[in-house]
Write a protein that holds these residues in place. Structure first.
Motif, PDB file in Angstrom:
ATOM      1  N   SER A  36       0.833  -1.210   0.000  1.00 27.35           N
ATOM      2  CA  SER A  36       0.000   0.000   0.000  1.00 27.35           C
ATOM      3  C   SER A  36       0.868   1.260   0.000  1.00 27.35           C
ATOM      4  N   GLU A  40       0.608   4.180  -2.835  1.00 25.37           N
ATOM      5  CA  GLU A  40       0.422   5.607  -2.493  1.00 25.37           C
ATOM      6  C   GLU A  40       1.441   6.478  -3.219  1.00 25.37           C
ATOM      7  N   LYS A  41       2.716   6.022  -3.247  1.00 22.75           N
ATOM      8  CA  LYS A  41       3.773   6.789  -3.925  1.00 22.75           C
ATOM      9  C   LYS A  41       3.504   6.913  -5.420  1.00 22.75           C
ATOM     10  N   GLY A  44      -0.892   7.907  -5.647  1.00 20.75           N
ATOM     11  CA  GLY A  44      -1.506   8.883  -4.754  1.00 20.75           C
ATOM     12  C   GLY A  44      -2.573   8.297  -3.848  1.00 20.75           C
ATOM     13  N   ASN A  45      -2.989   7.065  -4.090  1.00 22.51           N
ATOM     14  CA  ASN A  45      -3.975   6.395  -3.238  1.00 22.51           C
ATOM     15  C   ASN A  45      -3.899   4.892  -3.483  1.00 22.51           C
ATOM     16  N   THR A  46      -4.760   4.142  -2.815  1.00 22.75           N
ATOM     17  CA  THR A  46      -4.799   2.689  -3.035  1.00 22.75           C
ATOM     18  C   THR A  46      -6.146   2.244  -3.588  1.00 22.75           C
ATOM     19  N   ILE A  47      -6.955   3.196  -3.996  1.00 29.00           N
ATOM     20  CA  ILE A  47      -8.295   2.888  -4.508  1.00 29.00           C
ATOM     21  C   ILE A  47      -8.233   2.687  -6.019  1.00 29.00           C
ATOM     22  N   ASP A  48      -8.893   1.670  -6.503  1.00 26.50           N
ATOM     23  CA  ASP A  48      -8.979   1.355  -7.944  1.00 26.50           C
ATOM     24  C   ASP A  48      -7.619   1.202  -8.611  1.00 26.50           C
ATOM     25  N   ILE A  49      -6.667   0.609  -7.930  1.00 29.74           N
ATOM     26  CA  ILE A  49      -5.337   0.378  -8.492  1.00 29.74           C
ATOM     27  C   ILE A  49      -5.298  -0.960  -9.221  1.00 29.74           C
ATOM     28  N   GLU A  69      -2.088  -4.558   2.089  1.00 28.76           N
ATOM     29  CA  GLU A  69      -2.369  -3.446   2.996  1.00 28.76           C
ATOM     30  C   GLU A  69      -1.400  -3.390   4.164  1.00 28.76           C
TER      31      GLU A  69
END
Length: 189
Positions: A36, A40-41, A44-49, A69
């Protein structure tokens, strides 16, 4: 384009080390799993990756198949996992001392007899290595419980401390605490 720490692993890696039981995440070539923190790096997030594509040097475009996670505490340090099938098999003509020839294998053994059999086999493998490869490569058997405070082994997956260094720092810490205590008592008299 920036670097991060990745490992090429077999499909059962996540289950074997209890990082998760998603054995399909790395079952095909060009599949990757990100921590995770790395997701993020990069995004920018962990949603819909999951399902997105990343360009991996030496491999090409790879599909993100999962996000880890929370990693359990382990000696295995990584930010990304890529399926071992993503790389071509090592050629018999490839130099032994190539940086790409770094493999670490883990076995789950049921008894000590199995460990003795594997140790004997590894000794045979060591004897078959070319002379120049014997200087840098050595096949050894090491219990997982002894990795962080065990013997120094070539090509560890993370930073380890030999037990003698740990004992040295424990003794040094004890000496500092004792001398500080004596100083405190002397000053308070």
């Amino acid at each position: 384009a920036f670097g991060f720490h990745g490992l090429s692993v077999s499909p059962d890696f996540l289950d074997f080390f209890h990082f998760g039981s998603q054995d399909t995440w790395l079952s095909q070539p060009r599949q990757i799993v990100l921590t995770s923190a790395l997701a993020e790096k990069l995004f920018g997030n962990t949603i819909d990756i999951v399902g997105r594509t990343l360009e991996v040097s030496g491999v090409g475009p790879c599909t993100v198949n999962g996000i880890l996670e929370k990693l359990p505490r382990s000696h295995i340090d990584f930010e990304m996992l890529i399926s071992m099938g993503s790389y071509p098999p090592t050629s018999a003509n490839e130099p032994w001392l190539s940086a790409d020839n770094r493999y670490v294998h883990y076995f789950r053994l049921q008894d000590q007899a199995a460990a003795s059999d594997i140790e004997a086999y590894l000794t045979t493998l060591n004897e078959q290595l070319p002379a120049e490869a014997q200087l840098l490569n050595n096949y050894t058997l090491q219990p997982v419980s002894e990795i962080n405070l065990g013997a120094l082994v070539n090509d560890e997956l993370s930073t380890t401390i030999p037990w003698i260094v740990a004992i040295f720092f424990e003794v040094l810490g004890l000496i500092v605490i004792l001398s500080a205590s004596f100083n405190f008592v002397a000053l308070s008299l």
